[in-house]
Design a protein around this motif. Structure first.
Motif, PDB file in Angstrom:
ATOM      1  N   ALA A 199      35.570  42.257  34.801  1.00 58.24           N
ATOM      2  CA  ALA A 199      36.439  41.434  34.708  1.00 58.24           C
ATOM      3  C   ALA A 199      37.859  41.878  34.331  1.00 58.24           C
ATOM      4  N   THR A 200      37.825  42.802  33.676  1.00 65.52           N
ATOM      5  CA  THR A 200      39.230  43.499  33.335  1.00 65.52           C
ATOM      6  C   THR A 200      39.481  44.301  34.230  1.00 65.52           C
ATOM      7  N   PHE A 201      38.805  44.980  34.829  1.00 64.07           N
ATOM      8  CA  PHE A 201      38.940  46.053  35.939  1.00 64.07           C
ATOM      9  C   PHE A 201      39.450  45.239  37.135  1.00 64.07           C
ATOM     10  N   SER A 202      38.958  44.020  37.569  1.00 67.35           N
ATOM     11  CA  SER A 202      39.380  43.328  38.586  1.00 67.35           C
ATOM     12  C   SER A 202      40.991  42.688  38.328  1.00 67.35           C
ATOM     13  N   LYS A 203      40.828  42.218  37.193  1.00 67.81           N
ATOM     14  CA  LYS A 203      42.363  41.719  36.822  1.00 67.81           C
ATOM     15  C   LYS A 203      43.380  42.985  36.702  1.00 67.81           C
ATOM     16  N   THR A 204      43.142  43.961  36.527  1.00 71.32           N
ATOM     17  CA  THR A 204      44.162  44.939  36.265  1.00 71.32           C
ATOM     18  C   THR A 204      44.147  45.597  37.657  1.00 71.32           C
ATOM     19  N   ILE A 205      43.042  46.037  38.556  1.00 74.84           N
ATOM     20  CA  ILE A 205      43.441  46.479  39.728  1.00 74.84           C
ATOM     21  C   ILE A 205      42.893  45.585  40.848  1.00 74.84           C
ATOM     22  N   PRO A 206      43.397  44.598  41.093  1.00 81.12           N
ATOM     23  CA  PRO A 206      43.047  43.401  42.093  1.00 81.12           C
ATOM     24  C   PRO A 206      42.477  44.208  43.432  1.00 81.12           C
ATOM     25  N   GLU A 207      43.363  44.832  44.069  1.00 84.02           N
ATOM     26  CA  GLU A 207      43.266  45.231  45.415  1.00 84.02           C
ATOM     27  C   GLU A 207      41.992  46.310  45.313  1.00 84.02           C
ATOM     28  N   ASP A 208      41.792  46.934  44.367  1.00 80.77           N
ATOM     29  CA  ASP A 208      40.410  47.804  44.520  1.00 80.77           C
ATOM     30  C   ASP A 208      39.198  47.190  44.212  1.00 80.77           C
ATOM     31  N   ALA A 209      39.345  45.929  43.460  1.00 81.05           N
ATOM     32  CA  ALA A 209      38.165  45.131  43.267  1.00 81.05           C
ATOM     33  C   ALA A 209      37.890  44.313  44.496  1.00 81.05           C
ATOM     34  N   ILE A 210      38.860  43.856  45.323  1.00 78.72           N
ATOM     35  CA  ILE A 210      38.789  43.236  46.668  1.00 78.72           C
ATOM     36  C   ILE A 210      38.166  44.195  47.427  1.00 78.72           C
ATOM     37  N   ARG A 211      38.379  45.316  47.650  1.00 76.87           N
ATOM     38  CA  ARG A 211      37.860  46.550  48.561  1.00 76.87           C
ATOM     39  C   ARG A 211      36.530  46.765  48.140  1.00 76.87           C
ATOM     40  N   MET A 212      36.220  46.594  46.742  1.00 75.02           N
ATOM     41  CA  MET A 212      34.897  46.950  46.413  1.00 75.02           C
ATOM     42  C   MET A 212      33.931  45.876  46.781  1.00 75.02           C
ATOM     43  N   ARG A 213      34.531  44.772  46.691  1.00 73.59           N
ATOM     44  CA  ARG A 213      33.542  43.620  46.977  1.00 73.59           C
ATOM     45  C   ARG A 213      33.029  43.604  48.341  1.00 73.59           C
ATOM     46  N   VAL A 214      33.957  44.051  49.267  1.00 76.78           N
ATOM     47  CA  VAL A 214      33.841  43.870  50.827  1.00 76.78           C
ATOM     48  C   VAL A 214      33.007  45.168  51.041  1.00 76.78           C
ATOM     49  N   LYS A 215      33.183  46.426  50.594  1.00 74.21           N
ATOM     50  CA  LYS A 215      32.452  47.491  50.673  1.00 74.21           C
ATOM     51  C   LYS A 215      31.002  47.674  50.117  1.00 74.21           C
ATOM     52  N   ASP A 216      31.033  47.344  48.871  1.00 77.57           N
ATOM     53  CA  ASP A 216      29.782  47.399  48.193  1.00 77.57           C
ATOM     54  C   ASP A 216      29.381  46.100  47.402  1.00 77.57           C
ATOM     55  N   PRO A 217      29.213  45.045  47.854  1.00 74.25           N
ATOM     56  CA  PRO A 217      28.747  43.936  47.238  1.00 74.25           C
ATOM     57  C   PRO A 217      27.653  44.053  46.235  1.00 74.25           C
ATOM     58  N   GLU A 218      26.675  44.822  46.576  1.00 72.63           N
ATOM     59  CA  GLU A 218      25.555  44.940  45.692  1.00 72.63           C
ATOM     60  C   GLU A 218      26.094  45.560  44.439  1.00 72.63           C
ATOM     61  N   LEU A 219      26.743  46.588  44.424  1.00 70.26           N
ATOM     62  CA  LEU A 219      27.378  47.489  43.295  1.00 70.26           C
ATOM     63  C   LEU A 219      28.105  46.560  42.316  1.00 70.26           C
ATOM     64  N   VAL A 220      29.019  45.569  43.112  1.00 70.23           N
ATOM     65  CA  VAL A 220      29.672  44.607  42.455  1.00 70.23           C
ATOM     66  C   VAL A 220      29.202  43.626  41.816  1.00 70.23           C
ATOM     67  N   SER A 221      28.054  43.227  42.428  1.00 74.22           N
ATOM     68  CA  SER A 221      27.274  42.294  41.667  1.00 74.22           C
ATOM     69  C   SER A 221      26.485  42.898  40.273  1.00 74.22           C
ATOM     70  N   LEU A 222      26.087  44.103  40.444  1.00 75.47           N
ATOM     71  CA  LEU A 222      25.708  44.712  39.091  1.00 75.47           C
ATOM     72  C   LEU A 222      26.863  44.886  37.948  1.00 75.47           C
ATOM     73  N   LEU A 223      27.926  45.226  38.620  1.00 74.91           N
ATOM     74  CA  LEU A 223      28.983  45.529  37.669  1.00 74.91           C
ATOM     75  C   LEU A 223      29.513  44.253  37.036  1.00 74.91           C
ATOM     76  N   ASN A 224      29.402  43.301  37.794  1.00 76.96           N
ATOM     77  CA  ASN A 224      29.878  41.574  37.517  1.00 76.96           C
ATOM     78  C   ASN A 224      29.083  41.043  36.551  1.00 76.96           C
ATOM     79  N   ILE A 225      27.753  41.668  36.349  1.00 78.53           N
ATOM     80  CA  ILE A 225      26.534  40.957  35.788  1.00 78.53           C
ATOM     81  C   ILE A 225      26.267  39.867  36.253  1.00 78.53           C
TER      82      ILE A 225
END
Length: 77
Positions: free
Chosen positions: A29-55
Motif C-alpha cells: 500500500a505504501t509502495f503503490s502510493k509512493t511510486i504509483p507508476e511502478d505499482a500500475i506496471r507491476m499489476r499489469v506485468k505480474d498480477p500474481e506477485l502483486v496479489s501476494l504483496l498486497n495480501i
C-alpha cells in the motif's frame, strides 16, 4: 500491513525481474502510493506477485509461494 514474504526466494526472483535495482517492498500500500507508476506496471506485468504483496492472494497462490511451488517467472512473460 506486511506480506511476510521478504525472505521468499521465488518471490524475490519474480520481483527482481521487474525491479532489479529496487528492494521488494514490505508494505505494498505504501509502495503503490509512493511510486504509483511502478505499482500500475507491476499489476499489469505480474498480477500474481502483486496479489501476494498486497495480501489479497487466494489461499492456493500463497500456499504455492510458501512451499516453493511458485514459478520464478511471471505468467505473462
Amino acid at each position: 500491513m506486511t506480506h511476510g514474504l521478504s525472505s521468499n526466494i521465488l518471490c524475490l526472483k519474480r520481483w527482481a525481474q521487474h525491479n532489479p535495482e529496487m528492494p521488494m517492498p514490505e508494505d505494498w500500500a505504501t509502495f503503490s502510493k509512493t511510486i504509483p507508476e511502478d505499482a500500475i506496471r507491476m499489476r499489469v506485468k505480474d498480477p500474481e506477485l502483486v496479489s501476494l504483496l498486497n495480501i489479497n492472494a487466494p489461499a492456493q497462490l500463497k500456499a504455492d509461494a510458501l512451499t516453493d511451488d511458485f514459478p520464478d517467472v511471471a505468467p505473462t512473460e
